[in-house]
Write an enzyme that holds these catalytic residues in place. Sequence first.
Site, mmCIF file in Angstrom:
data_model
loop_
_atom_site.group_PDB
_atom_site.id
_atom_site.type_symbol
_atom_site.label_atom_id
_atom_site.label_comp_id
_atom_site.label_asym_id
_atom_site.label_seq_id
_atom_site.Cartn_x
_atom_site.Cartn_y
_atom_site.Cartn_z
ATOM 1 N N ASN A 158 0.869 -1.176 0.000
ATOM 2 C CA ASN A 158 0.000 0.000 0.000
ATOM 3 C C ASN A 158 0.907 1.227 0.000
ATOM 4 O O ASN A 158 1.522 1.546 1.017
ATOM 5 C CB ASN A 158 -0.887 -0.028 1.250
ATOM 6 C CG ASN A 158 -1.715 1.232 1.403
ATOM 7 O OD1 ASN A 158 -1.778 2.055 0.493
ATOM 8 N ND2 ASN A 158 -2.340 1.380 2.560
ATOM 9 N N TRP A 159 0.965 1.886 -1.148
ATOM 10 C CA TRP A 159 1.880 3.030 -1.268
ATOM 11 C C TRP A 159 1.303 4.292 -0.623
ATOM 12 O O TRP A 159 1.993 5.308 -0.530
ATOM 13 C CB TRP A 159 2.217 3.284 -2.745
ATOM 14 C CG TRP A 159 3.238 2.325 -3.294
ATOM 15 C CD1 TRP A 159 3.707 1.196 -2.689
ATOM 16 C CD2 TRP A 159 3.930 2.428 -4.551
ATOM 17 N NE1 TRP A 159 4.660 0.587 -3.489
ATOM 18 C CE2 TRP A 159 4.804 1.321 -4.639
ATOM 19 C CE3 TRP A 159 3.892 3.337 -5.610
ATOM 20 C CZ2 TRP A 159 5.636 1.108 -5.741
ATOM 21 C CZ3 TRP A 159 4.718 3.122 -6.713
ATOM 22 C CH2 TRP A 159 5.580 2.026 -6.775
ATOM 23 N N LYS A 160 0.037 4.246 -0.219
ATOM 24 C CA LYS A 160 -0.592 5.424 0.400
ATOM 25 C C LYS A 160 -0.370 6.655 -0.504
ATOM 26 O O LYS A 160 -0.393 6.514 -1.721
ATOM 27 C CB LYS A 160 -0.060 5.621 1.829
ATOM 28 C CG LYS A 160 -0.179 4.327 2.649
ATOM 29 C CD LYS A 160 0.122 4.490 4.108
ATOM 30 C CE LYS A 160 -0.018 3.130 4.800
ATOM 31 N NZ LYS A 160 0.109 3.218 6.238
ATOM 32 N N HIS A 210 -9.316 1.133 5.204
ATOM 33 C CA HIS A 210 -8.038 1.364 5.882
ATOM 34 C C HIS A 210 -8.250 2.336 7.046
ATOM 35 O O HIS A 210 -9.052 3.270 6.941
ATOM 36 C CB HIS A 210 -7.013 1.934 4.896
ATOM 37 C CG HIS A 210 -5.623 1.888 5.434
ATOM 38 N ND1 HIS A 210 -5.170 2.807 6.357
ATOM 39 C CD2 HIS A 210 -4.611 1.027 5.227
ATOM 40 C CE1 HIS A 210 -3.919 2.507 6.677
ATOM 41 N NE2 HIS A 210 -3.550 1.422 5.999
ATOM 42 N N GLU A 218 -6.601 4.738 7.997
ATOM 43 C CA GLU A 218 -6.369 6.147 7.627
ATOM 44 C C GLU A 218 -7.593 6.735 6.923
ATOM 45 O O GLU A 218 -7.871 7.929 7.056
ATOM 46 C CB GLU A 218 -5.098 6.251 6.771
ATOM 47 C CG GLU A 218 -3.857 6.032 7.640
ATOM 48 C CD GLU A 218 -2.655 5.437 6.926
ATOM 49 O OE1 GLU A 218 -2.613 5.452 5.680
ATOM 50 O OE2 GLU A 218 -1.758 4.929 7.629
ATOM 51 N N GLU A 269 -4.872 -4.869 10.669
ATOM 52 C CA GLU A 269 -3.876 -3.826 10.849
ATOM 53 C C GLU A 269 -4.142 -3.086 12.160
ATOM 54 O O GLU A 269 -4.950 -2.140 12.195
ATOM 55 C CB GLU A 269 -3.936 -2.812 9.690
ATOM 56 C CG GLU A 269 -3.633 -3.425 8.338
ATOM 57 C CD GLU A 269 -3.054 -2.400 7.373
ATOM 58 O OE1 GLU A 269 -2.028 -2.724 6.759
ATOM 59 O OE2 GLU A 269 -3.599 -1.290 7.249
ATOM 60 N N GLY A 310 3.057 2.249 10.811
ATOM 61 C CA GLY A 310 4.042 3.318 10.674
ATOM 62 C C GLY A 310 4.781 3.661 11.952
ATOM 63 O O GLY A 310 5.449 4.691 12.019
ATOM 64 N N SER A 314 3.943 -2.104 10.217
ATOM 65 C CA SER A 314 5.388 -2.159 10.457
ATOM 66 C C SER A 314 6.027 -3.479 10.040
ATOM 67 O O SER A 314 6.979 -3.944 10.681
ATOM 68 C CB SER A 314 5.706 -1.834 11.920
ATOM 69 O OG SER A 314 5.300 -0.503 12.221
ATOM 70 N N GLY A 335 3.066 -1.088 4.186
ATOM 71 C CA GLY A 335 3.088 0.316 3.807
ATOM 72 C C GLY A 335 4.494 0.747 3.410
ATOM 73 O O GLY A 335 4.951 0.499 2.298
ATOM 74 N N GLY A 336 5.187 1.390 4.342
ATOM 75 C CA GLY A 336 6.488 1.990 4.047
ATOM 76 C C GLY A 336 7.470 1.070 3.348
ATOM 77 O O GLY A 336 8.167 1.483 2.409
HETATM 78 P P1 13P Z 1 3.385 0.429 7.540
HETATM 79 O O1 13P Z 1 3.866 -0.883 6.916
HETATM 80 O O2 13P Z 1 4.092 1.617 6.978
HETATM 81 O O3 13P Z 1 3.356 0.344 9.019
HETATM 82 O O4 13P Z 1 1.864 0.627 7.062
HETATM 83 C C1 13P Z 1 0.983 -0.433 7.188
HETATM 84 C C2 13P Z 1 -0.258 -0.093 6.468
HETATM 85 O O5 13P Z 1 -1.014 0.765 6.888
HETATM 86 C C3 13P Z 1 -0.539 -0.809 5.212
HETATM 87 O O6 13P Z 1 -1.841 -0.580 4.777
#
Ligand code: 13P
Length: 248
Positions: free
Chosen positions: A9-11, A90, A92, A160, A166, A206, A227-228
């Site tokens: 997920n590149w957000k 998600h 977010e 999640e 993050g 993470s 994510g990251g």
């Molecule tokens: P991180 O891997 O950056 O913690 O993000 C997880 C996430 O929200 C994937 O959707």
Amino acid sequence: MRTKLAAGNWKMNGLKAALSELGEMAAAASGPAEVLICPPVTLVAAAADAAEGLAIGGQDCHAKASGAHTGDVSAAMLADAGAEYVILGHSERRTDHDEHDEDVRAKCEAAWDAGLKVVLCVGESLEEREASNTLDIIGGQLAKSIPDGATGHNLVVAYEPIWAIGTGKVPTTDQIGEVHDFMRARLEKRFGEGVGRSVRLLYGGSVKPSNAGEIFAVSNVDGALVGGASLKAADFVPIIEALNASAG
Ligand code: 13P
């Protein structure tokens, strides 16, 4: 057997130059695990064209098929751009856009109508975990945000924990296993054993090359939503490889 899934997920990250990461990721996608990248919506079409062997997804869609919704994107538009999946619910989105389970459910129906597969996210806050409410929260989110009609083909669920996203904080493998076993049982109860056992369950929060192997060894973990560490091939490829290794 469920096909393992490494999902990125590149957000809100990535300009056109970021597409150059996809080649190496696609090369790593030749193993048993399926690999999905969900770039920002501006890159969905280009990513789908560029990345043979990778599945591409959106990060959200509108609940309506079309209409006067400035700035929004419909599920059919994502599918038309080459997306096969969409992430919904998600944390977010739930926080930044005040999305509730009912909204996620309506979006999920819209996504299925457009032929998209859904990666539906659930997860508790730190407060909820500390109050020992995790399973209640997850159970409620599953019940209210997944519409009837789920199958192992059209639904993936991602656990999640909000406090792990993050932050570099990761639940213990026992904590992940407890939630994943619980989700499996809930899905089997509602949709029947066959469907309940075929829905893939991802862990997200993470995930890094250094912890992926131990997370993938947990029961009922069928992959990760990253994510990251999905932004760069140098980080994501080792995670894909760890998942391939866990597929035996
Ligand atoms: P991180 O891997 O950056 O913690 O993000 C997880 C996430 O929200 C994937 O959707």
